[in-house]
Design an enzyme around this catalytic site. Structure first.
Site, PDB file in Angstrom:
ATOM      1  NE  ARG A  13     -32.388 -21.948 -12.092  1.00 18.61           N
ATOM      2  CZ  ARG A  13     -33.102 -23.004 -11.709  1.00 18.61           C
ATOM      3  NH1 ARG A  13     -32.677 -24.217 -11.952  1.00 18.61           N
ATOM      4  NH2 ARG A  13     -34.261 -22.840 -11.100  1.00 18.61           N
ATOM      5  CE  LYS A  25     -39.134 -19.254 -15.454  1.00 22.47           C
ATOM      6  NZ  LYS A  25     -38.594 -20.058 -14.337  1.00 22.47           N
ATOM      7  N   GLY A  30     -41.835 -12.913  -3.513  1.00 18.63           N
ATOM      8  CA  GLY A  30     -42.205 -14.314  -3.293  1.00 18.63           C
ATOM      9  C   GLY A  30     -43.586 -14.630  -3.849  1.00 18.63           C
ATOM     10  N   GLY A  73     -46.712 -19.567 -14.320  1.00 19.95           N
ATOM     11  CA  GLY A  73     -46.607 -19.236 -15.747  1.00 19.95           C
ATOM     12  C   GLY A  73     -45.524 -20.010 -16.468  1.00 19.95           C
ATOM     13  CD  GLU A 109     -41.147 -23.765  -0.931  1.00 22.30           C
ATOM     14  OE1 GLU A 109     -40.400 -23.872  -1.924  1.00 22.30           O
ATOM     15  OE2 GLU A 109     -42.356 -24.082  -0.960  1.00 22.30           O
ATOM     16  NE  ARG A 124     -44.250 -14.505 -50.358  1.00 17.63           N
ATOM     17  CZ  ARG A 124     -44.085 -13.331 -50.957  1.00 17.63           C
ATOM     18  NH1 ARG A 124     -43.554 -13.263 -52.179  1.00 17.63           N
ATOM     19  NH2 ARG A 124     -44.460 -12.225 -50.364  1.00 17.63           N
ATOM     20  CE  LYS A 153     -48.345 -11.565 -53.435  1.00 15.83           C
ATOM     21  NZ  LYS A 153     -48.161 -10.120 -53.647  1.00 15.83           N
ATOM     22  CB  ALA A 157     -38.390 -22.870 -67.286  1.00 15.11           C
TER      23      ALA A 157
HETATM   24  C1  UD1 Z   1     -42.454 -22.865  -5.917  1.00 17.83           C
HETATM   25  C2  UD1 Z   1     -43.057 -23.401  -4.627  1.00 17.83           C
HETATM   26  C3  UD1 Z   1     -42.551 -24.824  -4.376  1.00 17.83           C
HETATM   27  C4  UD1 Z   1     -42.889 -25.701  -5.556  1.00 17.83           C
HETATM   28  C5  UD1 Z   1     -42.353 -25.094  -6.855  1.00 17.83           C
HETATM   29  C6  UD1 Z   1     -42.880 -25.853  -8.033  1.00 17.83           C
HETATM   30  C7  UD1 Z   1     -43.306 -21.454  -3.182  1.00 17.83           C
HETATM   31  C8  UD1 Z   1     -42.768 -20.713  -2.015  1.00 17.83           C
HETATM   32  N1  UD1 Z   1     -42.656 -22.567  -3.536  1.00 17.83           N
HETATM   33  O1  UD1 Z   1     -41.063 -22.786  -5.707  1.00 17.83           O
HETATM   34  O2  UD1 Z   1     -43.151 -25.359  -3.201  1.00 17.83           O
HETATM   35  O3  UD1 Z   1     -42.374 -27.008  -5.373  1.00 17.83           O
HETATM   36  O4  UD1 Z   1     -42.789 -23.730  -7.007  1.00 17.83           O
HETATM   37  O5  UD1 Z   1     -42.278 -25.410  -9.220  1.00 17.83           O
HETATM   38  O6  UD1 Z   1     -44.288 -21.068  -3.758  1.00 17.83           O
HETATM   39  N2  UD1 Z   1     -43.260 -15.679  -9.012  1.00 17.83           N
HETATM   40  C9  UD1 Z   1     -43.818 -14.432  -8.998  1.00 17.83           C
HETATM   41  N3  UD1 Z   1     -43.424 -13.541  -8.065  1.00 17.83           N
HETATM   42  C10 UD1 Z   1     -42.494 -13.832  -7.136  1.00 17.83           C
HETATM   43  C11 UD1 Z   1     -41.908 -15.112  -7.159  1.00 17.83           C
HETATM   44  C12 UD1 Z   1     -42.328 -16.014  -8.107  1.00 17.83           C
HETATM   45  O7  UD1 Z   1     -44.683 -14.135  -9.834  1.00 17.83           O
HETATM   46  O8  UD1 Z   1     -42.190 -12.967  -6.318  1.00 17.83           O
HETATM   47  C13 UD1 Z   1     -43.714 -16.651 -10.014  1.00 17.83           C
HETATM   48  C14 UD1 Z   1     -42.614 -17.111 -10.954  1.00 17.83           C
HETATM   49  O9  UD1 Z   1     -42.574 -16.297 -12.117  1.00 17.83           O
HETATM   50  C15 UD1 Z   1     -43.053 -18.535 -11.279  1.00 17.83           C
HETATM   51  C16 UD1 Z   1     -43.784 -18.975 -10.025  1.00 17.83           C
HETATM   52  O10 UD1 Z   1     -44.150 -17.803  -9.350  1.00 17.83           O
HETATM   53  O11 UD1 Z   1     -43.970 -18.562 -12.356  1.00 17.83           O
HETATM   54  C17 UD1 Z   1     -42.953 -19.871  -9.124  1.00 17.83           C
HETATM   55  O12 UD1 Z   1     -41.829 -19.161  -8.690  1.00 17.83           O
HETATM   56  P1  UD1 Z   1     -40.441 -19.867  -8.423  1.00 17.83           P
HETATM   57  O13 UD1 Z   1     -39.475 -18.852  -7.963  1.00 17.83           O
HETATM   58  O14 UD1 Z   1     -40.058 -20.711  -9.573  1.00 17.83           O
HETATM   59  O15 UD1 Z   1     -40.819 -20.787  -7.174  1.00 17.83           O
HETATM   60  P2  UD1 Z   1     -40.007 -22.006  -6.663  1.00 17.83           P
HETATM   61  O16 UD1 Z   1     -38.917 -21.535  -5.791  1.00 17.83           O
HETATM   62  O17 UD1 Z   1     -39.647 -22.873  -7.787  1.00 17.83           O
END
Ligand code: UD1
Ligand code: MG
Length: 457
Positions: free
Chosen positions: A8, A15, A76, A99, A149, A332, A350, A379
């Site tokens: 997004r 990001k 995930g 992050g 979730e 500078r 500078k 000047a």
């Molecule tokens: C996650 C939580 C949700 C919580 C929300 C808070 C899970 C399953 N769900 O959902 O309960 O309310 O955060 O913001 O954990 N990332 C990876 N690898 C992946 C997927 C994600 O490193 O395969 C990192 C993303 O870069 C991000 C963080 O994990 O920094 C969270 O991922 P995101 O996809 O935003 O999770 P949500 O669906 O928002």
């Protein structure tokens, strides 16, 4: 966790490298964690991993080592932590953070670690007026039973306002056991880290939730609109902290501090100013509208007039006590102005030192120069400090007056108390006390007739 794509953001940049208050989102998280004096920090990278790793490097600002675990493909949040698992010592606590949630505070994290205490799973939660999209905290009585979730939740669960923030602390030995048992049988076909809650409960382990009242610190960034909103919220918070110290801001909504700003008593800052890196403003300093000041020390009583740009970069820049700078001045790296120095409009400085009371008020350049006390620099005058290959210094001793439109060809020294006639190109050092002029002699021809237009045939 910093492996997600951030679709997004609609950006080619990963990001977590988008900037909030001048620093990458992930750098905020890493810097906060490194202040906790943890044993190690592991970053899970995937999307844009090379860029993220190159940006952060091998160590934090506080010189803490950073380790990286690659997650390819991204299956995930549970799968993300599985990649880091070989780097985590069994006898410790694992603190999991997102992050893209940059403003999490050190105090909240240390409270969460205490709640975990090395014995139980501790979740950071918050009440959200609109919990859409988040994992819901399902309780029985007070005890936490599961995180469900949004996409997997039924209507009753969707009505729950308490959500998981993405931050948890778990005894590493237990966490590893739960990670090994995750599956991806859910609405998104992902390995959810949040499923560790059910697994802990199934093992008869207790799970605690620590609820924060500060929604800003758990706010995530998913889009440019959210990034801008968080930026304004953070800037407002910083502005309030400055005002609480007594700093007078013409408009707290029109201030941007991208780094640290230390202010003495009775500092006044007009609208539209940007401060970057480390900036300190001494007692009674006034900063006019629309100044950009980075990596600089402004000493007590100095006045920075509107539209001035100061950037000391690595070398730093100093404005001495009671000095006047601007409007439209540019300082500078290595600009060191002593007390009561005046730098006026369209003057660039500078790598130069100006001693107390020196003045360069209009349209001038001072580069690689050492300028003595009370020098008046006319000047339009410049130091020609660069011969095309090397830089050379210009020394202007105390009380010298340099006329307008002079070129000082470095290396050159102007002796104390001397005067340089306007329009001179000075290529040789000048003796103290002398008037030096280096330009064509003025000639006047009496009764000069300008050419007349010739009449055609
Ligand atoms: C996650 C939580 C949700 C919580 C929300 C808070 C899970 C399953 N769900 O959902 O309960 O309310 O955060 O913001 O954990 N990332 C990876 N690898 C992946 C997927 C994600 O490193 O395969 C990192 C993303 O870069 C991000 C963080 O994990 O920094 C969270 O991922 P995101 O996809 O935003 O999770 P949500 O669906 O928002
Ligand atoms: Mg998210």
């Amino acid at each position: 966790m910093a492996a997600g794509k951030g679709t997004r953001m609609k950006s080619s940049r990963p990001k977590v490298l988008h900037r909030l208050a001048g620093r990458a989102l992930v750098s905020h998280v890493v810097d906060t964690v490194s202040r906790l004096e943890v044993r190690g920090i592991v970053l899970v990278t995937g999307h844009g991993a090379d860029q993220v790793e190159a940006h952060l490097g091998p160590r934090t600002a506080a010189n803490q080592a950073l380790a990286y675990a690659r997650q390819e493909p991204q299956l995930g949040t549970g799968h993300a932590v599985q990649q880091a698992q070989p780097l985590l010592a069994d006898d410790g606590i694992t603190l999991v953070l997102n992050g893209d949630v940059p403003l999490i505070s050190e105090a909240t994290l240390s409270n969460l670690l205490s709640e975990c205490g090395g014995t139980r799973l501790a979740l950071l939660t918050v009440d959200m007026p609109d919990p859409t999209g988040y994992g819901r905290i399902v309780r029985e009585g007070d005890a936490v039973q599961a995180i469900v979730e949004h996409k997997d939740a039924n209507d009753a669960q969707r009505a729950i306002r308490e959500i998981y923030t993405g931050v948890m602390a778990a005894p590493t030995r237990l966490l590893k056991g739960w990670l090994a048992r995750l599956d991806n049988r859910n609405a998104q076909g992902e390995y959810y880290l949040t499923d560790v809650v059910k697994l802990a409960r199934a093992d008869g382990q207790s799970v605690v939730a620590l609820k924060t009242a500060d929604r800003l610190e758990v706010e995530g960034v998913n889009s440019p609109v959210q990034l801008a909103a968080l930026e304004r919220a953070l800037q407002w918070r910083q502005a309030e902290a400055l005002m609480d110290q007594g700093v007078r801001l013409a408009d707290p909504a029109r201030l941007d501090v991208r780094g640290s700003l230390d202010c003495g008593a009775d500092v006044e800052i007009d609208v539209g100013c940007v401060f970057e890196g480390h900036v300190s403003l001494g007692e009674g300093v006034r900063v006019g509208a629309h100044c950009v000041i980075a990596n600089a020390r402004i000493e007590s009583g100095a006045v920075i007039h509107p539209f001035t740009h100061i950037d000391g970069e690595k070398a730093g820049a100093t404005v001495g006590a009671g000095a006047l700078v601007g409007p439209f001045a540019r300082l500078r790296p290595g600009a060191q102005l002593g007390a009561e120095v005046h730098i006026g409009n369209f003057v660039e400085v500078k790598n130069s030192t100006l001693a107390a009371g020196a003045k360069a008020n209009h349209l001038a350049y001072l580069g690689d120069a050492t300028v003595g006390e009370r020098v008046n620099y006319g000047a339009g005058s410049i130091t020609a400090n660069y011969d095309g290959a090397n830089k050379h210094r210009t020394v202007i001793e105390a009380d010298v007056h340099v006329g307008s439109n002079c070129v000082l060809v470095a290396p050159v020294t102007l002796g104390a108390g001397g005067t340089v006639g306007g329009g001179s190109t000075i290529t040789k050092s000048t003796p103290p006390g002398a008037l030096s002029v280096a330009r064509g002699k003025q000639v006047s021809i009496a009764n000069w007739q300008r050419p007349q237009k010739q009449k055609k045939g």
